[in-house]
Motif scaffolding. Structure first.
Motif, PDB file in Angstrom:
ATOM      1  N   ARG A   1       0.817  -1.219   0.000  1.00 10.40           N
ATOM      2  CA  ARG A   1       0.000   0.000   0.000  1.00 10.40           C
ATOM      3  C   ARG A   1       0.845   1.262   0.000  1.00 10.40           C
ATOM      4  O   ARG A   1       0.513   2.234  -0.625  1.00 10.40           O
ATOM      5  N   ARG A   2       1.917   1.219   0.782  1.00 11.14           N
ATOM      6  CA  ARG A   2       2.707   2.427   0.906  1.00 11.14           C
ATOM      7  C   ARG A   2       3.227   2.889  -0.452  1.00 11.14           C
ATOM      8  O   ARG A   2       3.475   4.053  -0.668  1.00 11.14           O
TER       9      ARG A   2
ATOM     10  N   ARG B   1       0.252   4.967  -1.824  1.00 10.99           N
ATOM     11  CA  ARG B   1      -0.248   6.121  -1.086  1.00 10.99           C
ATOM     12  C   ARG B   1       0.800   7.213  -0.941  1.00 10.99           C
ATOM     13  O   ARG B   1       1.955   6.960  -0.625  1.00 10.99           O
ATOM     14  N   GLN B   2       0.333   8.444  -1.135  1.00 14.30           N
ATOM     15  CA  GLN B   2       1.214   9.582  -0.944  1.00 14.30           C
ATOM     16  C   GLN B   2       0.932  10.153   0.442  1.00 14.30           C
ATOM     17  O   GLN B   2      -0.237  10.268   0.832  1.00 14.30           O
ATOM     18  N   TRP B   3       1.957  10.521   1.180  1.00 11.89           N
ATOM     19  CA  TRP B   3       1.783  10.926   2.571  1.00 11.89           C
ATOM     20  C   TRP B   3       2.047  12.404   2.804  1.00 11.89           C
ATOM     21  O   TRP B   3       2.128  12.841   3.944  1.00 11.89           O
ATOM     22  N   ASN B   4       2.233  13.144   1.729  1.00 12.54           N
ATOM     23  CA  ASN B   4       2.530  14.577   1.923  1.00 12.54           C
ATOM     24  C   ASN B   4       1.607  15.439   1.089  1.00 12.54           C
ATOM     25  O   ASN B   4       2.010  16.491   0.590  1.00 12.54           O
ATOM     26  N   THR B   5       0.344  14.992   0.925  1.00 14.16           N
ATOM     27  CA  THR B   5      -0.584  15.756   0.085  1.00 14.16           C
ATOM     28  C   THR B   5      -0.853  17.136   0.663  1.00 14.16           C
ATOM     29  O   THR B   5      -1.021  18.103  -0.066  1.00 14.16           O
TER      30      THR B   5
END
Lengths: 559, 559
Positions: free
Chosen positions: A9-10, A13-17
Motif C-alpha cells: 500500500r505504501r 499512497r502519498q503521505w505529503n498531500t
C-alpha cells in the motif's frame, strides 16, 4: 502478511498531500507578492489564488483583536471562484464575518463568540444561511484545531513583521500563537496582516518560518475595548451585590486565585477591594492571583497593593503603558509590553483558579444560566471553560476543599474532591427591566427552533455553586434536593415571577440553614451601598489612579 | 481620596523588582559566559551565581525528554550557597531530581509524574525530606505556572541553538514552549541546555529573545522511549480485552477522536485495528483522529489507512524518520520533523476527544482507580486530565451524546450533557499476580500515612464510564445505584477476592440489562484471541511495517 500488505500500500499512497497543497498555494500566491510580502492592491486576487472551495479557514478575531483587513478581503472575493468555506474562528464579530455566508463564500461555521453580531447570526441560522458546526468555549475550539478542525488556511493579525516574516503581536497576542501552531505545523497556510514592516522587531512572538505571507495593512488591526466598564454607570444595587460577594463569598472561602466576568457587577467588586475590602481587613487574603484581562477597574486595587499577579487572555485598549509600567504584576516581554495568551489564560482559568464569578442574562429554576435569548446568539467565549468544575484537577486549596466539603459532607475527606466556586451575580431585574430568573431559558427555545442536540447553556446548574442578587446569596452547594435548590433560587429572585412563586416557609428554613443569606444576615446595610465606596467613580478617576499611565479610548473620555 | 493615596504609594513602590532581579542574575551569570553561551567547565559556578536560596525553579523533564545536564549541574551545587529551592516540574525522573532534596538544595516540590523514581520519592516523602506542594496532572501544573507557581528560573532542553539563543527543540518540543512562556514573560530567567550550537537552525521553536543563557552540552538531551511496547510481550488475555474493547465500545459508540494510555492493553488495540477492526468493517468509522504520542504500535494502522491525524504530546525514540515521512498524519515543521506540544495535546485530550482508555494498577468497589501503591508514588502524568469528563465542553458528537443519554435517560435532550467515555482496561490479575480490584486503594493508605488532604486518585469513580477485563465489560453509565455499580465491578473482577464476593443473582440481572457484557455476549470466542491477530508480532515487524523508517532503540532490537 499484514506487514507485506502495508508495504504494498505504501507504494501507492502519498503521505505529503497537505504539504504539497500548501506548496501549490504558496506558488499561486507568489504571483501577488514580493517574497512573503503581499501587494495590498491585489489582496483579493491573492486570496482567490491561495484559497480553494471548501477550505477550512480560520480568520483570527475574538472578543478583542480582529484581522479586519483580511476579513474584508475575504468578503470581497468572487463566490463563483471561492465558495463553501468552512470557517473556524473564535469570534464572529465583524459584519464581514457574516457577509461571507450571505454571499455563499462560506457555508459552515464553528465558533465561540459572536457578541456584536448576535442578532444577525441568529437570523442567519434561522434562515438556513449558515450550517452550524457547534458553538464552543474558546479553549475547546482551540483543542479541536489540533484534532478534527485543523485549518487549511489561517488569516491572522499582528502589530508588525520583519522581512523574514517574524511577527510582533504586542500586548494583543491573544489567540495568534495557538492558531499559527495548529495551522502551520498542520501543513496549512498562514497569512498575517500587520500594521507595518520594520527592520527589527521589538520582540518575536511568532517565528517567521511559521508564517507564509504577510500583508502590510498600513494601519493597526481593529481592537474592541470590551473590558472597559465606566464606574459612572455603576448602580447602588451593583455595589450592594459586590459587597455581598466580598463579605459572603470571597472572605469566608478565602478566594485568592480567580477570574472575573465582564460585567458591571464584577467591576464593582474590583473597585470595592481598596475600600470595603480594606475595611474588612482582607488585603493579601483574597484576590491576589488572577486570570483576567487588564480591566481598567482593577487599577485601584493594583495600586493599593492588593494584587500579586495577573495573567491576561488579551490586552485592553488604553492599558498598554500602564501594563508596561507594572511588570511585577503582568506578564511582559523583553520589549516591555504585555504578552497575553488566550489558550494559557483559559487553561489557568480552568485549572488554577478557585473561583469564576460572572453575570448572565437568564437563570432557570434548576440553576442553568445562559446569555442566549431566542433571537440573539452571543456565543460562549470563555465562560463555560472557567465556569465549570475542573474534574481533572488534583491539587487542593482551601476554597476548593471547603466548597467540596459543603457539597458532599458524607464522603471521607481523602476521597472527596473539592469544587470550583462558580458564582452567578446580577440584579433580579436586568437591562430593560428583563427578569434574570425565568421558567424556561431562551436557549432552550432556540435549541427547539434550530433542532440543536444541545441547548447553548453558558453555565450548567450542576457546576453553579452560588447565585448572588440584591436579595441574597443562594448557596447551591448546601442544597440536598432539587426542591431545596429551586427554593434557594426562588428565595433570591426578588419580585420576579419566579421570586414571587416561592414557598415562604421553606425559604425561611433555607435561610436558617444559611443556604440563603440576606444582606442583613451578612451584616450589610443596603443603605451603605453607595457610590462613595467605589475606589474610582469615573474613567477619569481610573486614569488618575494609574498616574496618567492608563489612556482611555476617546469614547470613554468626557473631559 | 483613594486616588490621592495610591499616587502617594506609587512613589514608594517599585513595580519592576522581578525584572531587576533578572537583570542581576544575568549580570552575575555573564562572568561565566560569552554572550549567552555558558562555559560548560563552569556550569556549577554559573548556576550558583544565577540562583538564589528559596527560588522557585522549573527543571524541564517529563516522561520523555530531560534537561539532564542541567539537572546534574543543579545537584552539584553547594547546598551552603543554594538551598531551599521550590522545584516545580512535570517529571521527577532522574536520580539528580531527588538528590537535590537529599542534600537540602531543594525543599518543596510540585510535580506531575515520577515513574522511575516512584519508590524513592515515596520514601523521601515518608522521611520528611520533601515538603510536598501537590501532585498534578500536566495541564494543571502548566496552568499554575501562569498563576501562583510562576518559575523564577527555568532550566530547559533543546536540540540546538544559534548564536542569538533561538532554539530548535525538534520532535521532542513537548513542554518547552509552555515553560519558557511562563518563565520568560513572567520576568524569570531561562537557561537552555542544547546538543550543539549551529549557524542556522532547521526551524525556530523558541525565539531567542525569550532565552537568556545557553549551555552547549555537547550531546543530545536524554530521552526515555516510554511509549514503545514490544508486541512480543503481548498476552492472549490482552488481545482478548482489546477485541472486547473494539467490538463492545469503539464500534457501538463510533469513537473517532481518542487518546490511548501507555500500556500493553491499548497497544494491543492499536495492533488489532488493521486485522480484527478491518474484519468488523470499522475502517474510517473509528480511531481516525488522535491525541497520542507516536506509538510504534500505531504504525500498522497508519499504513493501512486507518488514521487521519495524530497530535502528539512528545515524540518517541526511533520514530523520528517515520514521522517526518508522514506529514499528512502528524504535525511537522518547515524542517520536516515532528512538532509535539504537551500543553496543546493535553488540551486536545481534554476537550476534543470522545474517549480516554488506559490501564491502571488498582480499582476499588466504587470505581476509583489509581497507579499509586502505599510504597510507590508514580504521580499522574496526563491521565487525570484526559480521564475526566470535560464539563466545559459545549460541542456535541455522537459518542458523547450516546454516553450522556445512557447516564441520564430522564433529562430532556437539549439540557442533557454528553459524557466523555473514560475506560479502564486490564486483566483481573496484573503484574506479579496482583489483583486489579481491591477493597481499599493503596492511594488511600498513602493519603492517611502522609496526612494528605486528597488521596492521589488517578481517575475518579464518577468520571469512569466502563471497565474492561477478560471477564467482561462493565458499563457504569447504565448503573442506577451505588449497589448496582459495585456489583457491575465485582461482576467483571474474575477470581479476585472482589470478584468472588459478587452477588451472583444481581450480576446476572445486570448482564440481562447489558450493564455487564461477557465475551460471548459480544460474539467473541476467547479462543480466537491469539497472537496471529496482531498486525505486528514483534518490534522487527513494526520496523518492517514502517518500510524501515522506524528505527527501534537498541534495547528493543534482538536481530
Amino acid at each position: 502478511m499484514a506487514t507485506r500488505t502495508t508495504v504494498r500500500r505504501r507504494c501507492v499512497r502519498q503521505w505529503n498531500t497537505r504539504k504539497q497543497m500548501r506548496e501549490e498555494r504558496i506558488a499561486a500566491g507568489r504571483g501577488f507578492a514580493t517574497g512573503k510580502l503581499v501587494d495590498p492592491e491585489t489582496l483579493v486576487d491573492f486570496l482567490e489564488a491561495v484559497l480553494r472551495p471548501g477550505d477550512r479557514v480560520c480568520i483570527e478575531g475574538d472578543n478583542q483583536k480582529q484581522a479586519d483587513v483580511l476579513a474584508r478581503g475575504l468578503a470581497a472575493m468572487d463566490p463563483a471562484r471561492i465558495h463553501d468555506l468552512h470557517m473556524v474562528q473564535s469570534g464572529v464579530v465583524l459584519p464581514e464575518h457574516l457577509d461571507l455566508f450571505d454571499s455563499g463564500i462560506a457555508k459552515r461555521l464553528d465558533f465561540s463568540y459572536s457578541g456584536p453580531q448576535s442578532a444577525r447570526i441568529a437570523k442567519m441560522l434561522f434562515g438556513g444561511k449558515i450550517e452550524l458546526g457547534a458553538i464552543h468555549t474558546y479553549l475547546e475550539l482551540f483543542a479541536r484545531y489540533f484534532v478534527d478542525l485543523t485549518p487549511q488556511v489561517a488569516l491572522i493579525a499582528a502589530v508588525s513583521a520583519d522581512r523574514h516574516g517574524n511577527l510582533y503581536t504586542g500586548p494583543n497576542t491573544e489567540d495568534t500563537p495557538t492558531v499559527v501552531e495548529a495551522t502551520s505545523f498542520g501543513s496549512g497556510l498562514v497569512i498575517a496582516q500587520v500594521g507595518e514592516i520594520v527592520d527589527t522587531l521589538p520582540r518575536v512572538d511568532i517565528p517567521g518560518d511559521q508564517v507564509h505571507f504577510v500583508l502590510d495593512a498600513g494601519r493597526p488591526f481593529y481592537v474592541e475595548p470590551l473590558f472597559t466598564r465606566d464606574p459612572v454607570a455603576m448602580t447602588e444595587t451593583q455595589i450592594l451585590t459586590a459587597m455581598m460577594a466580598i463579605k459572603g463569598l470571597y472572605q469566608p472561602y478565602g478566594v485568592r486565585r480567580l477570574n472575573h466576568g465582564i460585567g458591571f457587577n464584577t467591576a464593582a467588586i474590583e473597585l470595592l477591594l481598596p475600600t470595603y475590602g480594606e475595611k474588612l481587613g482582607l488585603k493579601g487574603k483574597i484576590c491576589t492571583h488572577w486570570a483576567l484581562n487588564p480591566h481598567p477597574t482593577l487599577i485601584p486595587a493594583i495600586e493599593a497593593g492588593w494584587v500579586e499577579q495577573v495573567h491576561c487572555f488579551g490586552s485592553e485598549v488604553g492599558m498598554e503603558d500602564y501594563l508596561a509600567a507594572r511588570p511585577d504584576i503582568f506578564f511582559t516581554g523583553p520589549d516591555g509590553s504585555l504578552r497575553s495568551n488566550r489558550a494559557f489564560s483559559q487553561t489557568a482559568g480552568l485549572y488554577a483558579c478557585d473561583m469564576f464569578i460572572g453575570s448572565t442574562l437568564q437563570i432557570d429554576l434548576a440553576g442553568h444560566s445562559s446569555t442566549i435569548t431566542a433571537n440573539r446568539i452571543a456565543g460562549f467565549g470563555g465562560a463555560p471553560n472557567m465556569g465549570s468544575d475542573a474534574r481533572g484537577r488534583r491539587h487542593p486549596s482551601e476554597p476548593w476543599l471547603q466548597a467540596g466539603a459543603e457539597a458532599d459532607p458524607d464522603t471521607a475527606a481523602p476521597l472527596r474532591r473539592g469544587r470550583k466556586l462558580v458564582v452567578q451575580i446580577g440584579e433580579t431585574f436586568g437591562e430593560g427591566n428583563a427578569p434574570l430568573f425565568v421558567e424556561k431559558l431562551g436557549a432552550l427555545e432556540l435549541a427547539e427552533k434550530l433542532d440543536l442536540d444541545l441547548a447553548p447553556i453558558m453555565v450548567y446548574a450542576d457546576d453553579t455553586t452560588h447565585i448572588v442578587t440584591e436579595e441574597g446569596i443562594a448557596n447551591l452547594l448546601l442544597c440536598r434536593s432539587a426542591d431545596e435548590r429551586e427554593q434557594a433560587i426562588r428565595g433570591v429572585a426578588g419580585f420576579t415571577e419566579i421570586g414571587r412563586g416561592r414557598d415562604r416557609a421553606m425559604v425561611e428554613r433555607l435561610r436558617a440553614r444559611k443556604i440563603i443569606q440576606r444582606p442583613e444576615d451578612l451584616g450589610i446595610d443596603p443603605l451603605d451601598a453607595n457610590r462613595n465606596m467605589l475606589a474610582a467613580r469615573s474613567i477619569k478617576d481610573l486614569m488618575l489612579a494609574s498616574g496618567g499611565l492608563y489612556r482611555p479610548p476617546s469614547r470613554f473620555r468626557n473631559w
